[in-house]
Design a protein around this motif. Structure first.
Motif, PDB file in Angstrom:
ATOM      1  N   ALA A   1      -6.715   0.366  -1.817  1.00 51.01           N
ATOM      2  CA  ALA A   1      -5.880  -0.482  -2.664  1.00 51.01           C
ATOM      3  C   ALA A   1      -4.655   0.284  -3.161  1.00 51.01           C
ATOM      4  N   ALA A   2      -4.873   1.500  -3.646  1.00 47.73           N
ATOM      5  CA  ALA A   2      -3.766   2.295  -4.178  1.00 47.73           C
ATOM      6  C   ALA A   2      -2.752   2.640  -3.094  1.00 47.73           C
ATOM      7  N   SER A   3      -3.254   3.099  -1.929  1.00 48.03           N
ATOM      8  CA  SER A   3      -2.341   3.510  -0.860  1.00 48.03           C
ATOM      9  C   SER A   3      -1.619   2.318  -0.249  1.00 48.03           C
ATOM     10  N   GLY A   4      -2.333   1.188  -0.095  1.00 51.67           N
ATOM     11  CA  GLY A   4      -1.710   0.012   0.499  1.00 51.67           C
ATOM     12  C   GLY A   4      -0.569  -0.517  -0.337  1.00 51.67           C
ATOM     13  N   PHE A   5      -0.781  -0.660  -1.634  1.00 50.69           N
ATOM     14  CA  PHE A   5       0.284  -1.181  -2.494  1.00 50.69           C
ATOM     15  C   PHE A   5       1.394  -0.160  -2.685  1.00 50.69           C
ATOM     16  N   LEU A   6       1.061   1.119  -2.636  1.00 50.31           N
ATOM     17  CA  LEU A   6       2.116   2.134  -2.680  1.00 50.31           C
ATOM     18  C   LEU A   6       2.994   2.031  -1.432  1.00 50.31           C
TER      19      LEU A   6
ATOM     20  N   ILE B   1      -5.728  -2.728  -9.443  1.00 48.98           N
ATOM     21  CA  ILE B   1      -6.841  -3.241  -8.642  1.00 48.98           C
ATOM     22  C   ILE B   1      -7.882  -2.155  -8.409  1.00 48.98           C
ATOM     23  N   ALA B   2      -7.413  -0.929  -8.177  1.00 51.79           N
ATOM     24  CA  ALA B   2      -8.325   0.176  -7.884  1.00 51.79           C
ATOM     25  C   ALA B   2      -9.132   0.616  -9.097  1.00 51.79           C
TER      26      ALA B   2
ATOM     27  N   VAL C   1      -4.798  -9.729   0.770  1.00 55.10           N
ATOM     28  CA  VAL C   1      -4.059  -9.729  -0.500  1.00 55.10           C
ATOM     29  C   VAL C   1      -2.770  -8.936  -0.366  1.00 55.10           C
ATOM     30  N   MET C   2      -2.845  -7.772   0.281  1.00 58.73           N
ATOM     31  CA  MET C   2      -1.641  -6.959   0.493  1.00 58.73           C
ATOM     32  C   MET C   2      -0.633  -7.695   1.373  1.00 58.73           C
ATOM     33  N   GLY C   3      -1.151  -8.361   2.423  1.00 56.76           N
ATOM     34  CA  GLY C   3      -0.255  -9.098   3.304  1.00 56.76           C
ATOM     35  C   GLY C   3       0.460 -10.219   2.582  1.00 56.76           C
ATOM     36  N   LEU C   4      -0.259 -10.925   1.709  1.00 63.89           N
ATOM     37  CA  LEU C   4       0.348 -11.996   0.926  1.00 63.89           C
ATOM     38  C   LEU C   4       1.402 -11.437  -0.018  1.00 63.89           C
TER      39      LEU C   4
END
Length: 417
Positions: free
Chosen positions: A31-36, A65-66, A98-101
């Protein structure tokens, strides 16, 4: 990149060991790396001409989220671990969606992420304050783990969660959203870098990435009881044969045998280990008894084909036994293994087998007898046990309930019992 690497390595360890704590850490890192990554993707001048909320808030949302997942990872799930690990694919997929959206809305500059954030407002500040509490809770939980295990990686995790709590606090309490940018990014870098450095040291110490997260494993992974079927096999007369042959010949013989016999064991067994001329494998999970029986006969069939090409080579004998075992990680070697009376009996049954045979214990035979042809050896005295053990030679086994081709036949001239 550091956080993404941590997510991958912890995810791989969780899948291999079935450990829910390491899985939850992997999800938090993901979650942290994806949103970063989304934050970097939407940097003004890269794909977008100006700022928007999607760019500004992505990293903070990833941390948010994380945070509850990180706090949850401090708990030991026990028997519920396997259920969570079994759903890991769905969890990763949901988080990826969620990240894709978020990426789609941010890059398309759609509401509510289209306008730059000038003031985070009370709602966002409250959420980030909650994230701070979650990371503080994670740090407390890992302090408790550290007091029990005294391992450097756990201490690094504590430090990392403290830094992430400070990062969320910096976001929530900063007077200016813009001025806080460098501070919480630096804290994130320090937090994940601290864990990565500790993991790297474990890698150097272990000489392999296989168990660098072992200090984080749940108690059930470290050691728990379950029913398993254990196989031992070794070469009858190996010591005498090895004394009269040079090392090159001994190595060539063992390589030929292991290359033939180990693959069918690896297909079915949870773990396979070799020590000198001996092989140990253990089988867990659904239908572990018939899977072990089938693998043992296939092992003997394949190594038997090798021995027929080299009549002077010693031959394998095998013992299989079923029972309650303690399955977990050894404290020194950091390798998963099994311990207990059922394991010892399997080793003793191997000693009762003749070359080319598979001897099974009573509990193993009881499960497969309606699909197997066995020879009852009666009650056999076993070293280290006061009571004799009932044993059987496994001749054939039909995995699907029909007469199969997994058959052992004694060579002509082999002495009768």
């Amino acid at each position: 990149m550091i956080t993404a690497a941590l997510a991958f390595l912890t995810g791989e360890a969780a899948a291999r060991r079935g450990d829910a704590r390491v899985l939850r850490l992997s999800i938090a890192f993901f979650a942290a790396s994806g949103f970063l990554g989304l934050h970097a993707l939407a940097t003004p001048g890269v794909l977008l001409s100006g700022k928007n909320a999607g760019f500004q808030a992505a990293s903070a949302i990833g941390l948010l989220i994380a945070s509850p997942i990180a706090a949850w990872s401090a708990a030991d799930l026990g028997e519920r671990s396997s259920s969570l690990v079994g759903r890991r694919g769905s969890i990763y997929l949901a988080l990826g969606l969620v990240m894709g959206l978020w990426a789609s809305v941010s890059l398309a500059t759609l509401p509510p992420l289209d306008e730059p954030i000038e003031d985070p407002g009370p709602l966002l500040l409250s959420l980030f304050a909650v994230g701070t509490l979650f990371y503080a809770g994670a740090a407390v939980g890992y302090v408790r783990l550290y007091t029990r295990r005294q391992r450097p990686l756990l201490l690094a995790a504590v430090g990392g969660f403290v830094l992430l709590a400070e990062a969320m606090l910096a976001i929530a309490l900063a007077q200016s959203w813009h001025l806080s940018w460098w501070e919480w990014h630096l804290l994130m870098l320090l937090a994940f870098g601290l864990v990565a450095q500790a993991a790297w040291r474990e890698w150097q110490r272990e000489g392999s990435p296989a168990e660098i997260w072992a200090d984080l494993y749940e108690g059930a992974t470290w050691g728990h009881e379950e029913e398993a079927t254990v196989l031992f096999a070794d070469l009858q007369g190996f010591t005498a044969w090895a004394e009269s042959h040079d090392e090159t010949q001994v190595t060539a013989m063992l390589n030929a045998y292991f290359e033939a016999g180990i693959p069918p064991l690896r297909v079915e067994a949870r773990n396979v280990r070799t020590i000198g001329d001996a092989v140990m494998a253990y089988f867990t999970g659904d239908a572990h008894v018939p899977r072990a029986a089938q693998a043992a006969l296939e092992f003997q069939r394949r190594v038997g084909a090798v021995s027929r090409e080299h009549s002077d080579w010693p031959r394998f004998r095998a013992g299989v036994n079923t029972g309650r075992v303690n399955l977990g990680i050894t404290a020194g070697a950091r390798e998963e293994t099994v311990r207990g009376d059922a394991v010892n009996v399997a080793a003793r049954l191997e000693g009762q087998a003749r070359a080319g045979e598979v001897v099974v214990g009573e509990a193993t035979c009881a499960v497969i007898r309606d699909r197997a042809e066995v020879e009852d050896l009666g009650e056999l005295p076993v070293k280290g046990k006061e009571r004799a053990v009932r044993a059987y030679v496994l001749r054939t086994f039909a995995p699907d309930g029909r007469e199969g081709d997994q058959r052992l036949r004694h060579e002509e001239g082999e002495p009768e019992r």
